[in-house]
Design a protein around this motif. Structure first.
Motif, PDB file in Angstrom:
ATOM      1  N   PRO A  29      49.033 -93.167 -76.141  1.00  0.00           N
ATOM      2  CA  PRO A  29      47.915 -92.807 -75.335  1.00  0.00           C
ATOM      3  C   PRO A  29      47.270 -91.495 -75.543  1.00  0.00           C
ATOM      4  O   PRO A  29      47.882 -90.618 -76.089  1.00  0.00           O
ATOM      5  N   SER A  30      45.935 -91.600 -75.607  1.00  0.00           N
ATOM      6  CA  SER A  30      45.207 -90.490 -75.611  1.00  0.00           C
ATOM      7  C   SER A  30      44.752 -89.861 -74.526  1.00  0.00           C
ATOM      8  O   SER A  30      43.950 -88.556 -74.775  1.00  0.00           O
ATOM      9  N   LYS A  31      45.061 -90.037 -73.441  1.00  0.00           N
ATOM     10  CA  LYS A  31      44.911 -88.989 -72.101  1.00  0.00           C
ATOM     11  C   LYS A  31      45.838 -89.531 -71.080  1.00  0.00           C
ATOM     12  O   LYS A  31      46.912 -90.138 -71.264  1.00  0.00           O
ATOM     13  N   PRO A  32      45.996 -88.743 -70.043  1.00  0.00           N
ATOM     14  CA  PRO A  32      47.077 -88.465 -69.042  1.00  0.00           C
ATOM     15  C   PRO A  32      47.193 -90.118 -68.330  1.00  0.00           C
ATOM     16  O   PRO A  32      45.930 -90.789 -68.469  1.00  0.00           O
ATOM     17  N   ILE A  33      48.296 -90.492 -68.279  1.00  0.00           N
ATOM     18  CA  ILE A  33      48.605 -91.538 -67.501  1.00  0.00           C
ATOM     19  C   ILE A  33      48.911 -91.784 -66.135  1.00  0.00           C
ATOM     20  O   ILE A  33      49.642 -90.514 -65.707  1.00  0.00           O
ATOM     21  N   ARG A  34      48.537 -92.331 -65.341  1.00  0.00           N
ATOM     22  CA  ARG A  34      48.595 -92.291 -63.785  1.00  0.00           C
ATOM     23  C   ARG A  34      49.623 -93.222 -63.431  1.00  0.00           C
ATOM     24  O   ARG A  34      49.553 -94.596 -63.741  1.00  0.00           O
ATOM     25  N   GLY A  88      45.398 -99.500 -69.628  1.00  0.00           N
ATOM     26  CA  GLY A  88      46.652 -98.951 -70.052  1.00  0.00           C
ATOM     27  C   GLY A  88      46.937 -97.626 -69.578  1.00  0.00           C
ATOM     28  O   GLY A  88      47.965 -96.737 -69.982  1.00  0.00           O
ATOM     29  N   TYR A  89      46.037 -97.048 -68.669  1.00  0.00           N
ATOM     30  CA  TYR A  89      46.250 -95.730 -68.109  1.00  0.00           C
ATOM     31  C   TYR A  89      46.629 -95.641 -66.661  1.00  0.00           C
ATOM     32  O   TYR A  89      46.680 -94.491 -65.990  1.00  0.00           O
ATOM     33  N   THR A  90      46.878 -96.900 -66.124  1.00  0.00           N
ATOM     34  CA  THR A  90      47.514 -96.919 -64.693  1.00  0.00           C
ATOM     35  C   THR A  90      48.614 -97.807 -64.809  1.00  0.00           C
ATOM     36  O   THR A  90      48.437 -98.909 -65.163  1.00  0.00           O
TER      37      THR A  90
END
Length: 324
Positions: A29-34, A88-90
């Motif tokens: 992941p390249s940014k924060p995950i929620r 992929g980020y939620t």
């Protein structure tokens, strides 16, 4: 030379085009995950979610933001994830409520429970404890049922999740009693009212009940699993306490993503959740509360969730709970 330079530049550009997607894939992941927890802060789902996601953050090397979105037995939080971008980020820390039982408890859901989510990782399961306020005269579960038979509709029972609601409804159905069921927005609030005497009974996850039972603030009467729990070995199962054979309800927890989420994100999150499940500090933290950790693949979660959906439908129908 200028022509050679141009050819080299073109070759470099072409190579970059092919390398860019690979670099992007490798950088996830390249940014924060929620991660949405569909129940209130302090609930068993919240405690488990925060502990696991702290480990997931370490494994993935990226911030994981846990966001509580409680309401309607987890429906509001699940709906939020169902409509989120499948990038992929939620993710959802789902339960038997959001991913198995809700479609049988609600006349209409704002999402299709069977198709809205991609299974990611099974986290584990935990029994519930039937507990009463210390001033309730019943010292055993049989005495509580006798009290409910003597005073139909007067024994108040709190619930704040599907497992809590259905466990009490099935108990009432199997024993032929009528409880006064009182819905709460959160398990911790229901527990506060149980301790304070505003309600008489609360059947809830071990994460909420075991500390209060061991601290003497409530009185546990039985556990909802088919075998006694190591966390509270003194408490009988509901089957033992009442001479039943088929009573069994446990709460489970698992990670889901919006349908269409890339396989790479699902597989990396699965590996990170499994690593958390296998870590000694996670096991040491939750074992005393009877939490059974069981890592597996996304495909195994999909199969397990199908079986749980059938199980919860049967429990809800047999308890004659009308959809709302």
């Amino acid at each position: 030379m200028p022509q050679l330079t141009r050819r080299l530049a073109m070759a470099t550009a072409v190579a970059a085009c092919f390398a860019a997607p690979l670099a992007q894939a490798q950088s996830y992941p390249s940014k924060p995950i929620r991660v949405v927890v569909p129940f209130a802060p302090g609930s068993a789902t919240d405690q488990i979610g925060r502990a696991f996601m702290a480990k997931v953050s370490e494994t993935l090397g990226q911030t994981v933001v846990v966001e509580n979105k409680p309401g309607v037995n987890g429906m509001l939080g699940a709906a939020d994830v169902a409509k989120a971008a499948p990038d992929g980020y939620t993710f959802l820390l789902g339960t038997n409520s959001t991913n198995a039982a809700l479609k049988f408890l609600m006349k209409q859901l704002p999402y299709d429970q069977d198709t809205a989510f991609a299974p990611v990782a099974y986290v584990g399961s935990v029994p519930l404890m039937v507990a009463v306020n210390n001033d309730v005269p019943a010292k055993t579960l049989k005495e509580l049922i006798d009290l409910a038979k003597a005073k139909p509709g007067q024994v108040s029972v709190a619930y704040a999740s599907t497992s809590q609601q259905v466990s009490s409804a099935v108990l009432a159905s199997m024993t032929g009693v009528q409880f006064n069921n009182i819905p709460y927005k959160s398990g911790p609030t229901a527990m506060t009212d149980l301790i304070g005497g505003q309600v008489m009974v609360f059947t809830a996850d071990f994460g909420v009940t075991v500390p209060q039972h061991k601290g003497g603030k409530i009185r546990g009467l039985a556990v909802t699993s088919t075998k006694r729990a190591a966390a509270v070995p003194d408490l009988p199962t509901v089957n033992e306490a009442l001479g039943l054979k088929d009573y069994e309800l446990t709460a489970y927890f698992a990670v889901f993503a919006p349908a269409g989420t890339p396989a790479e994100a699902i597989n990396k999150m699965n590996a990170a959740v499994n690593a958390a499940a296998n870590s000694k500090d996670i096991q040491d933290k939750f074992a005393p509360n009877g939490f059974a950790i069981d890592p597996g693949t996304p495909a195994q979660l999909a199969e397990r969730n199908k079986m749980e959906t059938v199980k919860w439908e049967k429990a809800i129908r047999e308890a004659k709970i009308e959809p709302q």
